[in-house]
Enzyme design. Structure first.
Site, short mmCIF file in Angstrom:
data_model
loop_
_atom_site.label_atom_id
_atom_site.label_comp_id
_atom_site.label_asym_id
_atom_site.label_seq_id
_atom_site.Cartn_x
_atom_site.Cartn_y
_atom_site.Cartn_z
N SER A 162 1.05 -1.08 0.32
CA SER A 162 0.01 0.11 0.40
C SER A 162 0.74 1.48 0.00
O SER A 162 1.77 1.24 0.43
CB SER A 162 -0.99 -0.04 1.26
OG SER A 162 -0.16 0.71 2.01
N CYS A 163 0.05 2.68 0.20
CA CYS A 163 1.23 3.96 -0.05
C CYS A 163 1.40 3.69 0.94
O CYS A 163 1.45 5.25 1.54
CB CYS A 163 -0.41 5.08 -1.13
SG CYS A 163 -1.72 5.26 -0.20
N LEU A 164 0.58 3.52 2.49
CA LEU A 164 1.32 4.19 3.61
C LEU A 164 2.08 3.90 3.79
O LEU A 164 3.02 2.65 4.20
CB LEU A 164 0.18 3.27 4.30
CG LEU A 164 -1.15 3.24 4.37
CD1 LEU A 164 -1.96 2.99 5.51
CD2 LEU A 164 -1.83 4.98 4.56
#
Length: 456
Positions: free
Chosen positions: A378-380
């Site tokens: 993910s982009c986290l």
């Protein structure tokens, strides 16, 4: 053996079926290729074995122990049905869990609705189907009595006691509140009134003390001319994930952000699962008078294990998408999955047991003398699947599989998310036969029934 342990401790305990599966390198890889990554593999035969072992252990200390599987620990239909087919009950906390239990062959008389915040609809379901209702507060009892007034009464109620060791808990009732409930029940039609509790520690003596309190309370139920209905001592029995675990040594490793997060779970408890539960009951019933009281009124002791009943019932396999050079011999192993799919992150901690790397037959040249961090897709920034850096002889390469063992209890389910609109991971049920592995999608197994493990 093609799988290689990470060289750092603690190494996971592995069942025979897990070792066989990891040795079936191409087969496991084919399942991940076909069903997607991460892939959760559950093993119904292990569930059957676990339940029978629990029952045998418990009945050495008290003859009427009843085990209800806590559905919140895992949403697998095949594991739930495996438990039901050998006699287990179900601990449910919502109408959806109740429906799942019914669909997977759990009868109402073996079911308890324990959720602390139940809707009127859920209470009506329990009343009409005669599912045991656990009452969290006197306000909820008033609602139940009002709903039951028009249908002729209630089958089974369990009054939830607030733990002696947790006086500030928002769950359960004090002794005075429990007695106030009995006064309300004196003039109502309730077949049986039991008492329940759930503790948040793993100490035998605290649970035994609470069980003794509940026996004394049931004597007061009898004094009110109400029929006692047993004692539910809840879940929370520890299980062993690793042979050895040194928290200090774990904390001295290399960690993402230089912060160690091993969590608070007792990964190597002295007593595990059914042994722990049996020790609680045996300690609590040291007074022959208490044992005679329970036997004289034919009162069951109910237990609701989740994680510990699922010991060795599942594994989770992640595909390695990339190995990213972060500098200073640090590499980010990007897994095709997210930290949501290994739910110890729910508690802000690592899942401590080391994963296993399964190499593909054709793989890139591995990097040696490196530290690897398992990160999600993910982009986290916070999407870190394991914060402790790993070292492994032979390295990790794109296309490898990273497999976490013993993930059926909470790890593969509790924190799912379809972040980025990526579907939640699939589950498949695996059965060993003489000619190899038979697999079915977990939801398909729900309809077709469990295949026999006839080794054919």
């Amino acid at each position: 053996m093609f799988q290689k342990y990470f060289s750092d401790e603690p190494r996971p305990l592995l069942s025979d079926w897990t070792v066989d599966l990891l040795n079936s390198r191409s087969e496991l890889a084919a399942w991940v290729d076909g069903f997607g990554s991460p892939l959760h593999v559950v093993y119904p035969d292990q569930a059957t074995e676990n339940y029978l072992q629990w029952l045998n252990e418990l009945r050495t200390v008290y003859g009427d122990c009843q085990v209800q599987f806590a559905l919140k620990a895992c949403k697998s239909a095949s594991l739930l049905r495996a438990f039901a087919l050998v006699g287990a009950g179900a601990d449910v906390s919502s109408a959806h869990e109740m429906a799942s239990a019914f669909m997977n062959l759990v009868p109402a008389e073996r079911m308890s609705m324990t959720g602390p915040a139940k809707s009127d609809y859920e209470l009506n379901l329990c009343i009409l189907h005669k599912v045991a209702i656990h009452i969290d507060c006197i306000e909820e009892l008033n609602r139940v009595l009002a709903l039951a007034d028009g249908v002729g009464g209630i089958s089974r109620l369990f009054l939830r006691a607030r733990p002696i060791t947790e006086p500030g808990s928002r769950f359960g009732m004090t002794e005075d509140q429990l007695m106030a409930c009995l006064m309300l029940l004196e003039n109502t039609k309730v077949d049986r009134v039991g008492v329940s509790f759930h503790l948040n520690d793993y100490q035998v003596h605290t649970r035994a003390d609470q069980l003794r309190f509940c026996i004394a309370f049931l004597r007061r139920v009898c004094a009110k001319c109400l029929t006692p209905g047993g004692i539910d001592i809840g879940g929370g029995y520890p299980m062993r994930y690793v042979q050895r675990f040194d928290p200090v040594a774990y904390g001295q490793g290399v960690h993402w952000g230089n912060v160690a997060k091993p969590g608070n779970y007792p990964y190597v408890p002295e007593l595990t699962g059914a042994q722990h539960a049996a020790a609680v009951i045996q300690t609590a019933l040291a007074d022959p008078g208490d044992r005679d009281f329970l036997y004289g009124h034919q009162l069951p002791i109910l237990l609701q294990p989740g994680r510990s009943l699922l010991d060795q019932c599942g594994v989770s396999a992640f595909h390695v998408t990339d190995v990213k050079d972060l500098g200073d011999r640090r590499f980010g192993v990007v897994l095709d999955g997210m930290s949501f799919s290994l739910s110890e992150t729910w508690f802000g901690a690592d899942f401590v047991p080391s994963p296993v790397v399964v190499w593909r037959e054709e793989r890139e040249v591995p990097r040696y003398d490196a530290t690897y961090f398992l990160v999600g897709r993910s982009c986290l920034e916070s999407d870190i699947i394991r914060r402790r850096g790993l070292t492994i002889k032979g390295g990790i390469a794109r296309g490898d599989l990273v497999v976490f063992a013993n993930t059926a209890g909470y790890q593969m389910d509790s924190n799912e998310s379809s972040f980025h609109q990526i579907p939640s991971p699939k589950k498949i049920a695996a059965v060993r036969r003489r000619c190899g592995w038979k697999i079915l999608a977990d939801e398909t197994l729900n309809k077709q029934g469990l295949p026999r493990n006839d080794r054919q």
